[in-house]
Scaffold this motif. Structure first.
Motif, PDB file in Angstrom:
ATOM      1  N   THR A   1      -4.604   3.615   6.748  1.00 26.85           N
ATOM      2  CA  THR A   1      -5.030   3.714   8.146  1.00 26.85           C
ATOM      3  C   THR A   1      -5.810   2.476   8.565  1.00 26.85           C
ATOM      4  OG1 THR A   1      -5.117   6.115   7.961  1.00 26.85           O
ATOM      5  CG2 THR A   1      -6.323   5.120   9.789  1.00 26.85           C
TER       6      THR A   1
ATOM      7  N   ALA B   1       0.826  -1.208   0.000  1.00 20.74           N
ATOM      8  CA  ALA B   1       0.000   0.000   0.000  1.00 20.74           C
ATOM      9  C   ALA B   1       0.861   1.259   0.000  1.00 20.74           C
ATOM     10  CB  ALA B   1      -0.923  -0.002   1.219  1.00 20.74           C
ATOM     11  N   ARG B   2       1.909   1.241   0.789  1.00 20.82           N
ATOM     12  CA  ARG B   2       2.799   2.407   0.838  1.00 20.82           C
ATOM     13  C   ARG B   2       3.586   2.557  -0.460  1.00 20.82           C
ATOM     14  NH1 ARG B   2       4.494   1.573   7.126  1.00 20.82           N
ATOM     15  NH2 ARG B   2       2.819   2.846   7.997  1.00 20.82           N
TER      16      ARG B   2
ATOM     17  N   ASN C   1       1.291   3.889  -3.191  1.00 20.43           N
ATOM     18  CA  ASN C   1       0.614   5.149  -2.827  1.00 20.43           C
ATOM     19  C   ASN C   1      -0.904   4.997  -2.759  1.00 20.43           C
ATOM     20  OD1 ASN C   1       2.977   6.714  -2.597  1.00 20.43           O
ATOM     21  ND2 ASN C   1       3.061   6.935  -4.823  1.00 20.43           N
ATOM     22  N   TRP C   2      -1.338   4.023  -1.990  1.00 20.08           N
ATOM     23  CA  TRP C   2      -2.770   3.816  -1.799  1.00 20.08           C
ATOM     24  C   TRP C   2      -3.358   5.003  -1.039  1.00 20.08           C
ATOM     25  CZ3 TRP C   2      -3.902  -1.907  -0.065  1.00 20.08           C
ATOM     26  CH2 TRP C   2      -3.541  -2.779  -1.101  1.00 20.08           C
ATOM     27  N   ASP C   3      -4.653   5.060  -1.028  1.00 16.87           N
ATOM     28  CA  ASP C   3      -5.394   6.086  -0.304  1.00 16.87           C
ATOM     29  C   ASP C   3      -5.026   6.038   1.179  1.00 16.87           C
ATOM     30  OD1 ASP C   3      -7.287   7.957   0.477  1.00 16.87           O
ATOM     31  OD2 ASP C   3      -8.935   6.522   0.466  1.00 16.87           O
ATOM     32  N   GLU C   4      -4.926   7.196   1.800  1.00 21.11           N
ATOM     33  CA  GLU C   4      -4.536   7.290   3.205  1.00 21.11           C
ATOM     34  C   GLU C   4      -5.514   6.542   4.120  1.00 21.11           C
ATOM     35  OE1 GLU C   4      -1.933   7.971   6.067  1.00 21.11           O
ATOM     36  OE2 GLU C   4      -1.626   8.630   4.013  1.00 21.11           O
ATOM     37  N   GLN C   5      -6.781   6.569   3.790  1.00 20.02           N
ATOM     38  CA  GLN C   5      -7.780   5.866   4.600  1.00 20.02           C
ATOM     39  C   GLN C   5      -7.555   4.358   4.542  1.00 20.02           C
ATOM     40  OE1 GLN C   5     -10.023   7.122   6.711  1.00 20.02           O
ATOM     41  NE2 GLN C   5     -10.504   5.029   7.301  1.00 20.02           N
ATOM     42  N   MET C   6      -7.170   3.833   3.404  1.00 19.10           N
ATOM     43  CA  MET C   6      -6.906   2.399   3.269  1.00 19.10           C
ATOM     44  C   MET C   6      -5.673   2.016   4.082  1.00 19.10           C
ATOM     45  SD  MET C   6      -7.726   1.961  -0.781  1.00 19.10           S
ATOM     46  CE  MET C   6      -7.734   0.188  -0.840  1.00 19.10           C
TER      47      MET C   6
END
Length: 80
Positions: free
Chosen positions: A61, A50-51, A54-59
């Protein structure tokens, strides 16, 4: 008499179902530890992907929350 035949089987089924759900389950600590280790490893791999992607910040989290919960469960199992 017919009412008894209609009412009793569902009541018996409910009692058996409740007993099956509420009866304590024996947990094998070694198997549970192995399951948690695998779960944590998969979550860490997903978090790294995910990092990197660059996945969505909510994902991210959400993955962090799941990882924290799994580690808490692991520490509880180790403490017992």
């Amino acid at each position: 008499m017919e009412a008894v035949v209609i009412i009793i089987p569902p009541i018996i089924a409910l009692l058996i179902g409740a007993w099956a759900v509420l009866s304590p389950q024996s947990v094998d600590p070694v198997a549970e530890q192995a399951r948690l280790d695998q779960h944590i490893a998969r979550l860490e791999e997903s978090l790294a992907r995910a990092r990197a992607d660059n996945w969505d910040e909510q994902m991210i989290t959400n993955l962090l929350d799941k990882l924290a919960a799994a580690r808490r469960e692991q520490s509880t199992l180790l403490a017992a």
